[in-house]
Design a protein around this motif. Structure first.
Motif, short mmCIF file in Angstrom:
data_model
loop_
_atom_site.label_atom_id
_atom_site.label_comp_id
_atom_site.label_asym_id
_atom_site.label_seq_id
_atom_site.Cartn_x
_atom_site.Cartn_y
_atom_site.Cartn_z
N PRO A 42 -14.02 -1.36 18.10
CA PRO A 42 -14.59 -2.47 18.67
C PRO A 42 -16.00 -2.36 17.80
CG PRO A 42 -14.26 -1.12 20.06
CD PRO A 42 -13.44 -0.61 19.13
N ALA A 43 -16.53 -3.49 17.11
CA ALA A 43 -17.60 -3.56 16.19
C ALA A 43 -18.58 -2.47 16.95
CB ALA A 43 -18.28 -4.62 15.77
N TRP A 44 -18.86 -2.42 18.28
CA TRP A 44 -20.18 -1.49 18.78
C TRP A 44 -20.07 -0.12 18.72
CZ3 TRP A 44 -19.19 1.99 22.30
CH2 TRP A 44 -18.10 1.88 23.50
N ALA A 45 -18.57 -0.18 18.80
CA ALA A 45 -18.29 1.52 18.30
C ALA A 45 -18.44 2.35 16.76
CB ALA A 45 -16.47 1.67 18.96
N ILE A 46 -18.31 1.60 16.13
CA ILE A 46 -18.01 2.39 14.71
C ILE A 46 -19.79 1.28 14.42
CG2 ILE A 46 -17.69 -0.12 13.66
CD1 ILE A 46 -16.44 3.72 12.77
N ASN A 47 -20.43 0.90 14.57
CA ASN A 47 -21.53 1.23 14.44
C ASN A 47 -22.48 2.24 15.39
OD1 ASN A 47 -21.83 -1.45 12.85
ND2 ASN A 47 -21.29 -2.81 14.95
N LYS A 48 -22.40 2.29 16.44
CA LYS A 48 -22.63 3.51 17.12
C LYS A 48 -23.15 4.92 16.19
CE LYS A 48 -22.67 5.99 21.55
NZ LYS A 48 -24.00 6.41 21.91
N LEU A 49 -21.34 4.82 16.11
CA LEU A 49 -20.86 6.48 15.52
C LEU A 49 -21.46 6.39 13.93
CD1 LEU A 49 -18.40 9.02 15.14
CD2 LEU A 49 -17.15 6.40 14.33
N THR A 50 -21.80 5.22 13.48
CA THR A 50 -22.04 5.42 11.98
C THR A 50 -23.75 5.61 12.44
OG1 THR A 50 -21.04 3.84 11.58
CG2 THR A 50 -22.99 3.90 10.43
#
Length: 271
Positions: free
Chosen positions: A185-193
């Protein structure tokens, strides 16, 4: 915004001057970028884009005790990378396109519950002395087909911009416009970044502090990024017949259940 003025995913092409200017403008411009982190001489911005739900990320740091030439060597040297890049599962050069372009493979270890990713990219570089640029974009090569259980990610445009500053300081800017594919999910990779990017810069800095000592003991004269004849004799030449352009080669279709992630799955110490 397009990934670049002329470089496209899946297309092997020698960058034009305008492509390097485009990447430099991404590194320097502030319009539309949101500042997410400003801590310990490191700043992280994100920006929405029309190529992916995953935000572009930009990281900038100023080093007072690392020169530009050393940073350039550290970011190029594939053997040295194995000593400091904790996320790299595998990395190798596939072929040489010309003295300033090659195609390579990079596999990334992702902590559970994420699945590992890999990338096949054309890497391009330009050394103007006071400023140096290294960037890549995803292409395809028959030597590296999709692997079961590993998700093939896409780099639209990812790279480093190194500039000399006054008082012997060096500024490093990293920009990435990419898509990890899969069902993440987009929210996950944006948080991870936002969690991961500053740590990458810190690892590069620590690696740069030890590079000269390491290189003195490990083939010190071998720097194909500075000596084109070394690269052109080390790697096989690029064969256009090896470039597979089908969409299936630019992203895994596998369903690997990453859509069920929640915020508790992300532990800062993992990254």
């Amino acid at each position: 915004m397009s990934a670049s003025l002329s470089l496209k995913v899946g297309v092997v092409k020698i960058p034009e001057d305008s492509d390097f200017r485009h990447f430099k403008s991404l590194c320097e411009d502030t319009d539309g970028w949101k500042l997410e982190v400003n801590k310990n001489q490191t700043m992280v911005w994100t920006k929405a884009n029309d190529l992916s739900d995953f935000k572009m990320v930009k990281v900038r740091c100023i080093f007072s005790d690392i020169d530009a030439a050393t940073l350039y060597d550290v970011l190029h040297d594939p053997q040295f990378r194995k000593t400091w890049d904790q996320t790299m599962l595998e990395g190798s050069e596939i072929c040489a396109i010309n003295p300033n372009n090659d195609i390579g493979y990079y596999a990334i270890r992702c902590p559970a519950p994420l699945k590992n990713r890999d990338f096949v990219t054309q890497r391009s570089w330009l050394d103007c002395g006071y400023e140096k640029i290294i960037f890549n974009h995803s292409v395809n090569h028959t030597a590296r087909p999709l692997r079961k259980g590993v998700i093939r990610g896409v780099s639209y445009l990812t790279g480093y911009y190194i500039t000399k500053l006054e008082d012997k300081k060096t500024q490093l800017t990293y920009v990435s416009q990419s898509d990890p594919k899969g069902n993440l999910p987009a929210w996950a990779i944006n948080k991870l970044t936002k969690m991961f990017a500053p740590k990458v810069i810190n690892r590069i800095y620590k690696a740069a502090k030890t590079y000269h000592t390491w290189k003195a003991k490990n083939n010190p004269s071998f720097k194909p990024w500075l000596n084109p004849e070394q690269m052109m004799t080390m790697l096989p030449p690029y064969n256009p017949a090896d470039n597979v352009v089908q969409d299936v080669m630019t992203g895994s279709k596998e369903s690997l259940d990453e859509e069920e992630l929640n915020e508790a799955d992300f532990k800062d110490e993992d990254y």
